[in-house]
Design a protein around this motif. Structure first.
Motif, short mmCIF file in Angstrom:
data_model
loop_
_atom_site.label_atom_id
_atom_site.label_comp_id
_atom_site.label_asym_id
_atom_site.label_seq_id
_atom_site.Cartn_x
_atom_site.Cartn_y
_atom_site.Cartn_z
N LYS A 414 34.18 17.24 49.13
CA LYS A 414 34.01 18.47 48.35
C LYS A 414 33.30 18.17 47.03
N THR A 415 33.70 17.09 46.38
CA THR A 415 33.09 16.72 45.09
C THR A 415 31.60 16.46 45.22
N ILE A 416 31.21 15.65 46.20
CA ILE A 416 29.79 15.29 46.31
C ILE A 416 28.96 16.46 46.83
N SER A 417 29.56 17.29 47.68
CA SER A 417 28.84 18.46 48.18
C SER A 417 28.64 19.48 47.06
N ASP A 418 29.70 19.74 46.29
CA ASP A 418 29.60 20.69 45.18
C ASP A 418 28.62 20.19 44.12
N THR A 419 28.65 18.88 43.84
CA THR A 419 27.74 18.32 42.83
C THR A 419 26.29 18.43 43.29
N ALA A 420 26.03 18.17 44.57
CA ALA A 420 24.67 18.32 45.09
C ALA A 420 24.18 19.75 44.91
N LYS A 421 25.03 20.72 45.21
CA LYS A 421 24.64 22.13 45.05
C LYS A 421 24.40 22.46 43.58
N GLU A 422 25.29 21.95 42.71
CA GLU A 422 25.16 22.21 41.27
C GLU A 422 23.80 21.77 40.73
N TYR A 423 23.28 20.69 41.29
CA TYR A 423 22.00 20.17 40.81
C TYR A 423 20.83 20.59 41.71
N GLY A 424 21.03 21.66 42.49
CA GLY A 424 19.95 22.21 43.30
C GLY A 424 19.52 21.33 44.45
N LYS A 425 20.44 20.47 44.94
CA LYS A 425 20.10 19.53 46.02
C LYS A 425 21.06 19.70 47.19
N GLU A 426 21.25 20.93 47.64
CA GLU A 426 22.20 21.20 48.72
C GLU A 426 21.93 20.29 49.92
N ASP A 427 23.00 19.74 50.45
CA ASP A 427 22.97 18.82 51.60
C ASP A 427 22.47 17.42 51.25
N ASP A 428 22.04 17.19 50.00
CA ASP A 428 21.65 15.84 49.59
C ASP A 428 22.88 15.14 49.02
#
Length: 451
Positions: A414-428
């Motif tokens: 959840k943390t890494i997925s949410d962080t990726a989305k927060e920085y505009g890098k969904e699924d990265d």
């Protein structure tokens, strides 16, 4: 500070690190992947820039190299080289495994220690990053030779570790037998029963239930979250795993419990393909009891096929890949092969088993990719739970530890997925893991001043 300016600054930092650490390819690969993804977090935080967090986080706090003399069964004196890197203690005592393998160098230890800093931060537990080992090969050695080597190794290492300083664990070729010999010598030298100084101990002297299974189980728990998030499942999935050691065995077991069919795994010389699904009990007998090659598995399961070479050359279609052997086992060529066979998800059970080019190819082709610093954090998370039990002088049940492990791995995803989305890098999830781990360590470093 604009994106271009920040990118130029991170490139300048990388060039300085490359100059300082020439001929250390594994470490530089880990540094490059990290720097390529964290600049948005640096850009938005003035304190990170002012206090030069990037330069500081890339330099280990201490690197120890030492001689390890020991006597073989023929009475000959042998000499190996030992290492321990204390990379970052901002959020807790150094924590990371010991690896005994001929390929161990300062570069390998530093790359592993650097990755460990952020992996440990992602667990949410108060542990910093360290790593160590020796260029010793236990294969073909007797128990007495391994004991003498471990005792000599610990005769130097004990000066640099402690329950509140640095807590080593096992890694490649360092299992319960080796941890036992190491702990016995530590206790003898210190005249103190500091159970929390090593993790991965036997259950009779302070070890934790579920520690043996933890990295493999944790890998599957996180992968399961990643699959479910995208409407996929382990149920009825065909899975290929590399390796046949501790991580691979328990990843196979847990994936099959969740309904997958794991059809292949490997060792250093070749791989087996078992169309009916790997029989974990036979695999454990071969690798953990007989300490034999995978050819022994085929001897016990005649329907299985053994082939030499990389398991990633296997010519079948499958949906999930769990590389759990060693670094850079999947290069660009093999990444293309995985995609051509329909792989939808790759989660790293080993440390950095996919090259930078391989990772990029997976991401460009829509393959779900969970990097090692998140996906294989279950082992160190459960080591930290072992430390907690040692501190309380308690022993939790297998179910209690396993449930805590599952929750930690779900939280990491959840943390890494949410962080990726927060920085505009969904699924990265590579970017998500790097930034989330980095920010936790960096914030602690800011709070503690320039040390």
């Amino acid at each position: 500070m604009g994106n271009t300016n920040t990118a130029l600054q991170t490139q300048a930092i990388y060039e300085r690190v490359a100059q300082l650490n020439a001929n250390e390819p594994e470490f530089l690969q880990a540094v490059k992947e990290f720097l390529d993804t964290v600049y948005p977090a640096v850009e938005e935080n003035e304190a990170y820039q002012k206090l030069n967090i990037l330069d500081r986080i890339l330099e280990p706090e201490q690197l120890v190299q030492f001689r390890v003399p020991w006597v073989d069964d023929a009475g000959n004196v042998q000499v190996n080289r030992g290492y321990r890197v204390h990379f970052n203690s901002a959020i807790g005592p150094y924590k990371g495994g010991l690896r005994f393998h001929p390929t161990v160098t300062a570069s390998v230890v530093k790359f592993l220690g650097f990755e460990q800093v952020f992996k440990n931060a992602l667990t949410g537990l108060p542990i910093g990053g360290g790593k160590g080992g020796a260029n010793f090969d236990p294969k073909g050695k007797s128990d007495m030779e391994i004991m003498r080597f471990c005792q000599s190794f610990m005769s130097e290492l004990y000066r640099h570790i402690g329950e509140n300083t640095d807590v080593p664990a096992g890694d490649i070729n360092v299992g319960g037998r080796e941890i036992g010999f190491l702990f016995g010598q530590y206790k003898r030298l210190k005249h103190s029963n500091d159970a929390g100084v090593l993790t991965g101990k036997g259950l009779t002297y302070g070890g934790s239930l579920a520690r043996t299974e933890a990295t493999g189980y944790g890998l599957v728990y996180l992968t399961d979250e990643m699959l479910k998030d995208k409407g996929l499942s382990f149920k009825d999935a065909t899975v290929v795993v590399s390796g046949s050691g501790n991580v691979a065995i328990y990843a196979i077991q847990k994936a099959q419990e969740l309904g997958a069919k794991v059809v292949a795994c490997s060792d250093s010389t070749g791989y087996i393909y078992d169309a009916e699904g790997i029989d974990v009990s036979v695999l454990q007998d071969c690798k953990e009891v007989k300490r034999a090659r995978l050819t022994e598995y085929v001897a016990q399961r005649p329907q299985a096929v053994y082939s030499e070479g990389s398991v990633w050359d296997i010519d079948i279609d499958y949906t999930v890949a769990l590389p759990s052997a060693t670094q850079n086992e999947i290069d660009l060529t093999l990444a293309k092969k995985l995609v051509s066979h329909g792989v939808k998800a790759v989660a790293e059970g080993a440390n950095m088993p996919t090259s930078l080019e391989g990772v990029a190819y997976f991401q460009e082709n829509g393959v779900l990719f969970a990097p090692a610093k998140a996906a294989n954090a279950g082992g160190v998370a459960t080591s930290a739970l072992e430390m907690s039990q040692n501190s309380q002088r308690l022993s939790w049940t297998f179910e209690e530890v396993d449930e805590k492990l599952k929750e930690i791995m779900q939280d990491i995803y959840k943390t890494i997925s949410d962080t990726a989305k927060e920085y505009g890098k969904e699924d990265d999830l590579v970017t998500g893991a790097n930034i989330a781990g980095f920010k936790k360590v960096a914030d602690a470093m800011v709070s503690q001043g320039i040390v």
